[in-house]
Design an enzyme around this catalytic site. Sequence first.
Site, short mmCIF file in Angstrom:
data_model
loop_
_atom_site.label_atom_id
_atom_site.label_comp_id
_atom_site.label_asym_id
_atom_site.label_seq_id
_atom_site.Cartn_x
_atom_site.Cartn_y
_atom_site.Cartn_z
N PHE A 49 14.82 -62.31 70.08
CA PHE A 49 13.59 -61.55 70.31
C PHE A 49 13.84 -60.05 70.45
O PHE A 49 12.94 -59.32 70.84
CB PHE A 49 12.85 -62.08 71.55
CG PHE A 49 12.41 -63.52 71.40
CD1 PHE A 49 11.24 -63.82 70.71
CD2 PHE A 49 13.17 -64.55 71.90
CE1 PHE A 49 10.83 -65.14 70.54
CE2 PHE A 49 12.78 -65.88 71.74
CZ PHE A 49 11.60 -66.17 71.05
N GLU B 181 14.38 -53.84 67.18
CA GLU B 181 15.18 -52.73 66.66
C GLU B 181 14.75 -51.46 67.38
O GLU B 181 13.57 -51.26 67.65
CB GLU B 181 14.96 -52.58 65.14
CG GLU B 181 15.71 -53.64 64.36
CD GLU B 181 15.47 -53.56 62.86
OE1 GLU B 181 15.15 -52.48 62.35
OE2 GLU B 181 15.60 -54.60 62.21
N ARG C 79 12.92 -51.34 55.70
CA ARG C 79 12.33 -52.52 55.05
C ARG C 79 10.82 -52.56 55.30
O ARG C 79 10.38 -52.51 56.43
CB ARG C 79 13.02 -53.80 55.55
CG ARG C 79 14.46 -53.91 55.00
CD ARG C 79 15.19 -55.12 55.51
NE ARG C 79 15.74 -54.95 56.85
CZ ARG C 79 16.56 -55.83 57.44
NH1 ARG C 79 16.90 -56.93 56.83
NH2 ARG C 79 17.02 -55.59 58.66
N CYS D 129 10.73 -58.00 59.92
CA CYS D 129 10.32 -59.24 60.59
C CYS D 129 8.85 -59.58 60.43
O CYS D 129 8.52 -60.61 59.84
CB CYS D 129 10.68 -59.16 62.07
SG CYS D 129 12.46 -59.15 62.32
N1 LIG Z 1 16.14 -57.19 62.61
C1 LIG Z 1 15.46 -57.61 63.66
O1 LIG Z 1 14.88 -56.84 64.42
C2 LIG Z 1 15.40 -59.09 63.99
C3 LIG Z 1 14.95 -59.51 65.24
C4 LIG Z 1 14.91 -60.86 65.53
C5 LIG Z 1 15.30 -61.78 64.55
N2 LIG Z 1 15.71 -61.35 63.32
C6 LIG Z 1 16.16 -62.35 62.36
O2 LIG Z 1 17.57 -62.38 62.35
C7 LIG Z 1 18.07 -62.63 61.04
C8 LIG Z 1 19.00 -61.52 60.62
O3 LIG Z 1 18.25 -60.31 60.54
P1 LIG Z 1 18.95 -58.89 60.37
O4 LIG Z 1 17.88 -57.87 60.42
O5 LIG Z 1 20.12 -58.80 61.29
O6 LIG Z 1 19.50 -59.05 58.85
P2 LIG Z 1 20.51 -58.10 58.07
O7 LIG Z 1 20.09 -58.17 56.65
O8 LIG Z 1 20.62 -56.78 58.74
O9 LIG Z 1 21.93 -58.81 58.24
C9 LIG Z 1 22.28 -60.03 57.69
C10 LIG Z 1 23.77 -60.00 57.36
O10 LIG Z 1 24.21 -61.31 57.01
C11 LIG Z 1 25.23 -61.19 56.03
N3 LIG Z 1 25.43 -62.50 55.39
C12 LIG Z 1 24.63 -63.16 54.53
N4 LIG Z 1 25.15 -64.37 54.21
C13 LIG Z 1 26.31 -64.49 54.91
C14 LIG Z 1 27.26 -65.51 55.05
N5 LIG Z 1 27.15 -66.69 54.41
N6 LIG Z 1 28.35 -65.28 55.83
C15 LIG Z 1 28.46 -64.12 56.49
N7 LIG Z 1 27.58 -63.12 56.42
C16 LIG Z 1 26.50 -63.29 55.64
C17 LIG Z 1 24.72 -60.08 55.13
O11 LIG Z 1 25.76 -59.51 54.37
C18 LIG Z 1 24.13 -59.11 56.17
O12 LIG Z 1 25.06 -58.15 56.58
C19 LIG Z 1 16.83 -62.80 60.16
O13 LIG Z 1 16.49 -64.15 60.08
C20 LIG Z 1 15.77 -62.04 60.93
O14 LIG Z 1 14.48 -62.51 60.66
C21 LIG Z 1 15.80 -60.03 63.03
#
Ligand SMILES: NC(=O)c1ccc[n+]([C@@H]2O[C@H](COP(=O)([O-])OP(=O)(O)OC[C@H]3O[C@@H](n4cnc5c(N)ncnc54)[C@H](O)[C@@H]3O)[C@@H](O)[C@H]2O)c1
Length: 438
Positions: free
Chosen positions: A155, A158, A334, A266
Site C-alpha cells: 500500500f 510513491e 506512467r 497504479c
Molecule cells: N509503484 C507503486 O506505487 C506501487 C504501489 C503498490 C503496489 N504496486 C504494485 O507492485 C508491482 C510492482 O510495481 P513497480 O511500480 O515497483 O514496478 P516497476 O516496473 O518499477 O518494477 C518492476 C521490476 O520487476 C523487474 N522484473 C520483471 N520480471 C522479473 C523477473 N522475472 N525477475 C526479476 N525481476 C523482474 C523489472 O525489470 C522491473 O525492474 C505492480 O504489481 C504494482 O501494481 C506498485
Amino acid sequence: MKITVVGTGYVGLVTGACLAEVGNDVLCLDLDKAKIDKLHQGILPIYEPGLDEVVARNVAAGRLHFTTDIDRSVAHGTVQFIAVGTPPDEDGSADLQYVVAAARNIGQRMTDYKVVVDKSTVPVGTAEKVKAAIADEVAKRGLSLDFSVVSNPEFLKEGAAVEDFMRPDRIVIGAEDDQAIHTMRALYHPFQRNHDRTLVMDIRSAELTKYAANAMLATRISFMNELANLAEVLGADIELVRRGIGSDPRIGYSFLYSGCGYGGSCFPKDVKALQKTGEENGVPLRVLAAVEEANEAQKQRLIDKVVARFGDDLSGRRFAVWGLAFKPGTDDMREAPSLTLIDGLLARGATVCGFDPVANHEAHRVIGDRIDYAENPMDALGGADALLIVTEWKQFRAPDFDAIKLALKTPLIIDGRNLYEPAAVRAQGLEYDAIGRK
Ligand SMILES: NC(=O)c1ccc[n+]([C@@H]2O[C@H](COP(=O)([O-])OP(=O)(O)OC[C@H]3O[C@@H](n4cnc5c(N)ncnc54)[C@H](O)[C@@H]3O)[C@@H](O)[C@H]2O)c1
C-alpha cells in the site's frame, strides 16, 4: 531472516531496503542488468525521497545486495517476495506473465521450504496460479518440496514510500497455513512496535483488498472532479464544497482534491483490471466504468481550458508546463496527466517548455525532444502565452507572482491542481483559471 525480493522497481527496491534496515539479510533480483549495474555503482534507478540513504546504509552494512543471478536469488531467501510489474494487457486485465515467470524460476531451482509472497498487485486467483506454476516446476524435477504462497499486497505511496513502508497503516496478509502466517508476522513485527496492524485473512480477500483500496481512492478523485466541473458552471467554489463535506467524519478530508485527473502506474491499471475481473465473473462494476470515463475526460480539462481561451489553432503559441511527473515526490511518468496535456498542445501546433523538479530526465526519456525542458520553474516561462500547472510540487505553492507576470507574454495561469487562492492571484494582476474555483 534471509529474504529475496524479485523485481527491483518502486516497490521491490523499497521493500528490500526497508527489510534490510531492520536487520534482515536481503538480496534483490532484477533481470534488468542496467538497473542492477547502477545499484552496484550506488546509483538509484528511481527517485524516491529518503531511499538513497536507506539503500546506501544497508549496502555498507552488508545487509542489502543486488543481483541478476536467478540461481543465487532462489538459493538465498527462505522468503521470496515477488514484486515484479503487472502492467495492463490489451483487454485491460493485469498481465501476469512476469509474476508467473518469477514463480517458475523459483520452482525450477528451490531445494528447501520457501514462503513465496505475492507483493505485486494481482487479480484474485493469482496466488493459486503462482502455487500451480511452482508445483509444476518442482514436479518436473521429480521432487516433492514443501512451500507456501502468501498474498501481501503493498500500500505504499510513491513519494512517501519509505515512510509508508516503515510505518504502515496496515499489513494485509492473505495466507492459509500457520507456518507462513507465523513467518510473515515475524517479518513485519519490527514495523509495528506501537501496536499490531496486521490483518490476516484468506488469500482471495487479501488480493481483492488491494484493488478495492485503489478503486475507492480513484472513485473519490473522479467524484470530486465531476463536482468541480459542475461547480464551475454553477458559480460555486469546489474548495468550499470540499471543506463543507470533508468535515463530516463519515467522509473525511483525504483524497477530496479536484484536479486534472489521476495517473500513475497504479490507479489507471488497477481500476481497469478490477473492472475486467468483474466482467469475467458476470458482475459488472458500473461505478468503476464511470470513474475511469470521468478521469479520461478530466485529463483533457486543461487542454479544453487552453482551447477555450486561445482557440483550437495554437500554432505560434508557447506554453510553460510546471510539473511533469504524475504526482509530486516521484519521477514516475506512467500515465501522467502532463502527457495528455502536452500531446494536446503539440497536436494543435503549440510549443511547450516543461519543468519538473525531479522528472525532467524521465520525461525526456518518454517525450523526447518534442518539448523543451527548463532547469528551473522561472526559466520555463519566457515568452509563454500561459503557465499551466499539472503537478502540485511544494515548490510551486508560493511563487513570485510578479516575476511570473513579467516573464509571461500573457499574464495567465491555468492551474490543474488548485494551488492558489484565486482572489490573491488576481490581485497580483494575473488571470487565474483553476478547477472548479470561483
Ligand atoms: N509503484 C507503486 O506505487 C506501487 C504501489 C503498490 C503496489 N504496486 C504494485 O507492485 C508491482 C510492482 O510495481 P513497480 O511500480 O515497483 O514496478 P516497476 O516496473 O518499477 O518494477 C518492476 C521490476 O520487476 C523487474 N522484473 C520483471 N520480471 C522479473 C523477473 N522475472 N525477475 C526479476 N525481476 C523482474 C523489472 O525489470 C522491473 O525492474 C505492480 O504489481 C504494482 O501494481 C506498485
